[in-house]
Design an enzyme around this catalytic site. Structure first.
Site, PDB file in Angstrom:
ATOM      1  N   HIS A   1      -0.664   4.785  11.178  1.00 57.13           N
ATOM      2  CA  HIS A   1      -0.295   6.169  11.446  1.00 57.13           C
ATOM      3  C   HIS A   1       0.419   6.293  12.799  1.00 57.13           C
ATOM      4  CE1 HIS A   1      -0.596  10.483  11.596  1.00 57.13           C
ATOM      5  NE2 HIS A   1      -1.108  10.379  12.799  1.00 57.13           N
TER       6      HIS A   1
ATOM      7  N   ARG B   1       5.706  12.779  -1.586  1.00 56.55           N
ATOM      8  CA  ARG B   1       5.022  11.732  -2.350  1.00 56.55           C
ATOM      9  C   ARG B   1       3.559  12.104  -2.495  1.00 56.55           C
ATOM     10  NH1 ARG B   1       4.967   5.817   0.049  1.00 56.55           N
ATOM     11  NH2 ARG B   1       3.568   6.748   1.571  1.00 56.55           N
TER      12      ARG B   1
ATOM     13  N   GLU C   1       8.349   0.135  -6.226  1.00 56.34           N
ATOM     14  CA  GLU C   1       7.812  -0.717  -5.163  1.00 56.34           C
ATOM     15  C   GLU C   1       7.000  -1.866  -5.730  1.00 56.34           C
ATOM     16  OE1 GLU C   1       5.070   1.511  -2.687  1.00 56.34           O
ATOM     17  OE2 GLU C   1       4.543   2.825  -4.345  1.00 56.34           O
TER      18      GLU C   1
ATOM     19  N   ASN D   1       8.902  -1.649   1.603  1.00 55.74           N
ATOM     20  CA  ASN D   1       7.775  -2.284   2.294  1.00 55.74           C
ATOM     21  C   ASN D   1       6.870  -3.005   1.290  1.00 55.74           C
ATOM     22  OD1 ASN D   1       8.941  -0.884   4.342  1.00 55.74           O
ATOM     23  ND2 ASN D   1       7.159   0.348   4.870  1.00 55.74           N
ATOM     24  N   ASP D   2       6.498  -2.287   0.230  1.00 59.96           N
ATOM     25  CA  ASP D   2       5.652  -2.919  -0.777  1.00 59.96           C
ATOM     26  C   ASP D   2       6.449  -3.813  -1.718  1.00 59.96           C
ATOM     27  OD1 ASP D   2       3.078  -2.317  -0.061  1.00 59.96           O
ATOM     28  OD2 ASP D   2       3.037  -0.395  -1.122  1.00 59.96           O
TER      29      ASP D   2
ATOM     30  N   ARG E   1       2.008  -8.124   4.202  1.00 59.66           N
ATOM     31  CA  ARG E   1       2.849  -7.654   5.309  1.00 59.66           C
ATOM     32  C   ARG E   1       2.078  -7.440   6.597  1.00 59.66           C
ATOM     33  NH1 ARG E   1       2.764  -1.637   4.768  1.00 59.66           N
ATOM     34  NH2 ARG E   1       2.343  -1.107   2.612  1.00 59.66           N
TER      35      ARG E   1
ATOM     36  N   CYS F   1      13.279   4.467   0.479  1.00 52.97           N
ATOM     37  CA  CYS F   1      12.527   5.077   1.567  1.00 52.97           C
ATOM     38  C   CYS F   1      11.712   4.081   2.376  1.00 52.97           C
ATOM     39  CB  CYS F   1      11.631   6.192   1.032  1.00 52.97           C
ATOM     40  SG  CYS F   1      10.477   5.627  -0.207  1.00 52.97           S
TER      41      CYS F   1
END
Lengths: 572, 84
Positions: free
Chosen positions: A189, A333, A432, A455-456, A466, A503
């Site tokens: 976060h 999302r 993803e 990212n995923d 990751r 994204c």
């Protein structure tokens, strides 16, 4: 002597400043005292001091933010003055001979827990207020000063074990030139907020290094390299100052692009959108002239709390973002919890392999209670702007259909209740999971848009965690397999007549941008701080020219060769 | 002793509870709210909120001291006046 500490660079940029170290709170321990009279006096002094602080905060917030935002501090004042509570604390000092700190702690915990056990969500949340007030008294008993993150000196580099959302909500990029945390990585976060605010940040330096930091130490923070230089010498300092000046000048120059359309050199329009985690981020989005919100990570509304946000709370947050963006597209999302994003009150079981487990849409389909509340809030808020709903972690058409059935149920309920909502909200999915990319021709027939979550997608395609630093070199978007999946997804989307965006953090990679534009990616969503840089880059690129290179790029055997090729043929 | 029923959909939440405390604190004598076997000090925000009073609950207001009926009536009108 200067000293370099290495961590993870999670938000790029260079900052020079002096450390402000937020020491973690230590829970009071069971300590007995001889003189109750002295403890009682200390207690009464600390309560008095806390009262002065709260009254100041209250009048300051009242003036600056209005009655509604200030009210919470009025409630804190009332708790602080509560005669029964004070009697209880004093009793623990007089009868049990506890030190004042411990007496406050024990008494407040008992109260807070009683509130947490109540049936009503509203009353449960009051437990926070009690703990907040107790922490304030305890801090004053210890003679420590309050750190007001909203009021720090210019040139402060903030160091903390980790930052809570209430901490990050107060950060002001005008004064804070860097953020350091002991724990946390790129997707935490705090990292997301740092990128949103454009504050250089280095995270995960470890508890040992963190504990050795002290207030007022001069530091150069490099958010790109992930390094901190403590007590730099004059040479290093003047070099850093020059670099900072250059970066500031570059940022100023980019402001000329505000208000310009994002069109490639050969006239191909593309949308540059922003990623956000809360309505607080809107200011940055508008400042950087984003053309929409490409990803509102709604799960952050669910994190760091003891119960799920109510339908009204969510409705208010979504509506604020939609209204703030006027008629520009806003993709929200649905909650992407699980994996690295824990939400304790949902009681999701611990598992060996959480990234492959019961998370995100899988949980929402199976236990739709919390999800339905979110969908209600979304559909209701949809009246106030250009809302699109996006589902995370989709691996099959079957899941999309099940979610659609849930959404239909919610719509039916809303209709029956006569509640106003938007019946025509676009529905899209994240691509993803490799399965979704490979089956993107089938999925494209079911939804209104795709957004590639790199990212995923990288993590799952290359089977690389990751978060694991020792295999970090395997984690790259330049891997030929990842690039092929991206291309396949874009082509399949376009064949079915839907648009395709991206994204993940790769969307902000300016070296890869020419290739993605050449492949026909329609929307790039990134940290607000990167928007203008991306616009500048897009204006320079001729996508017709890039297309002549695509086959060659996709036939290169290694990630390294792709990266080298891109830098050589499409220099910045 | 005066009886009052909570009409607000959200129960006796922080704002009305704080109005009750403010009024009760000004009263020199003791004031209590009573529901079933629970009797709490009306000058304590946490005790009042701790009762978790919801829509439809009936509570008894009991003051001890001069003009006890006056403060009881005042608290009754505060609690009844709470908007949904």
């Amino acid at each position: 002597m200067s000293k370099v500490i290495k961590g993870l660079g999670v938000s790029e940029g260079l900052g020079i400043g002096h450390l402000l170290v937020m020491k973690p709170e230590v829970e009071p321990k069971e300590v007995f005292v001889d003189s109750e009279a002295e403890e009682l006096k200390k207690l009464s002094d600390a309560i008095h001091q806390s009262l002065i602080e709260l009254e100041n905060i209250y009048s300051e917030k009242l003036e600056r933010l209005g009655e509604e935002k200030a009210q919470i501090f009025q409630a804190h004042i009332m708790i602080l003055k509560d005669p029964e509570w004070i009697k209880d604390i004093e009793g623990k000092i007089e009868n049990d001979k506890y030190e004042a700190q411990y007496a406050v702690y024990l008494s407040s915990e008992a109260m807070a827990q009683m509130f947490e056990q109540m049936d009503n969500e509203y009353f449960q949340e009051r437990a926070h207020d009690i703990r907040d007030v107790a922490r304030r008294i305890i801090r004053n008993l210890r003679g420590e000063k309050a750190i007001d993150l909203g009021q720090v000196e210019k040139g402060t580099i903030l160091a903390a074990e980790d930052l809570t959302p209430s901490d990050t909500a107060q950060l002001d990029p005008e004064n804070i030139t860097g953020i350091i945390t002991a724990i946390g990585g790129k997707t935490s976060h705090s990292a997301i907020i740092a990128r949103t605010l454009g504050i250089p940040a280095v995270m995960g330096i470890g508890l040992e290094a963190f504990n050795n930091l002290s207030d007022q130490t001069q530091v150069i923070i490099d958010g790109q390299e992930g390094t901190l230089e403590l007590r730099p010498d004059t040479v290093a300092l003047s070099r850093a100052r020059d670099l900072v000046k250059a970066l500031v000048a570059e940022k100023e120059a980019l402001k000329d692009l505000i208000g310009q359309e994002t069109v490639t050199k050969n006239g191909h329009g593309v949308e540059l959108a922003a990623n956000i985690a809360s309505p607080n981020d809107l200011k940055r989005v508008l400042e950087n002239d984003a053309e929409g919100i490409g990803l509102f990570r709604s799960e952050f509304l669910f994190m760091d709390r003891t119960s799920a946000p109510s339908e009204e709370d969510q409705f208010t947050a979504y509506k604020a973002v939609l209204e703030g963006m006027e008629d520009k597209p806003v993709i929200i999302r649905t909650m992407d919890i699980g994996g690295d994003k824990e939400v304790p009150y949902l009681n999701m079981p611990e598992e060996m392999n959480p990234f492959l487990g019961y998370r995100a849409i899988r949980y929402c389909i199976n236990e739709p209670g919390v999800f339905k509340t979110q969908v209600r809030a979304l559909l209701r808020a949809g009246v106030y702007g250009n809302l699109k709903i996006m589902l995370p972690m989709i691996s099959s058409v079957h899941e999309v259909r099940r979610v659609k059935a849930i959404i239909d149920e919610v719509k039916k309920d809303l209709k029956n209740e006569g509640v106003t909502f938007n019946d025509n909200v676009a529905l899209g999915i994240m691509i993803e999971i490799p399965a979704a990319a490979i089956a993107s021709d089938l999925l494209a027939k079911e939804v209104d848009f795709f957004s590639i979550g790199t990212n995923d997608l990288i993590q799952y395609t290359v089977a690389v965690d990751r978060m694991n630093e020792s295999i970090a070199d395997l984690y790259t978007a330049y891997h030929p397999a990842v690039l092929r999946l991206i291309k396949m997804t874009i082509e399949n989307g376009h064949k079915a007549g839907i648009w395709v965006g991206m994204c993940g953090s790769v969307a902000g990679d300016l070296d890869l941008m020419p290739l993605l534009l050449g492949m026909g990616l329609d929307e790039f969503s990134m940290s607000p701080a990167n928007i203008l840089k991306a616009r500048k880059r897009a204006l320079e690129i001729d996508t017709d020219m890039v297309q002549n290179h695509i086959d060659e790029i996709l036939s290169l055997p290694t990630a390294h060769e792709v990266e080298t090729y891109m830098k050589k043929h499409f220099p910045r | 002793m005066t009886q009052v029923t909570i009409k607000s959909k959200n129960g006796l939440h922080a704002r009305p509870a704080s109005l009750v405390v403010n009024a009760a604190t000004k009263y020199a004598g003791e004031v209590f709210l009573i529901k079933d076997t629970t009797k709490v000090n009306a000058k304590s925000i946490m005790n009042i909120m701790g009762m978790g009073l919801m829509e439809g609950d009936t509570v008894t207001i009991e003051a001890e001291g001069d003009n006890s009926q006056g403060i009881e009536n005042e608290l009754k009108s505060i609690i009844e006046g709470v908007e949904a």
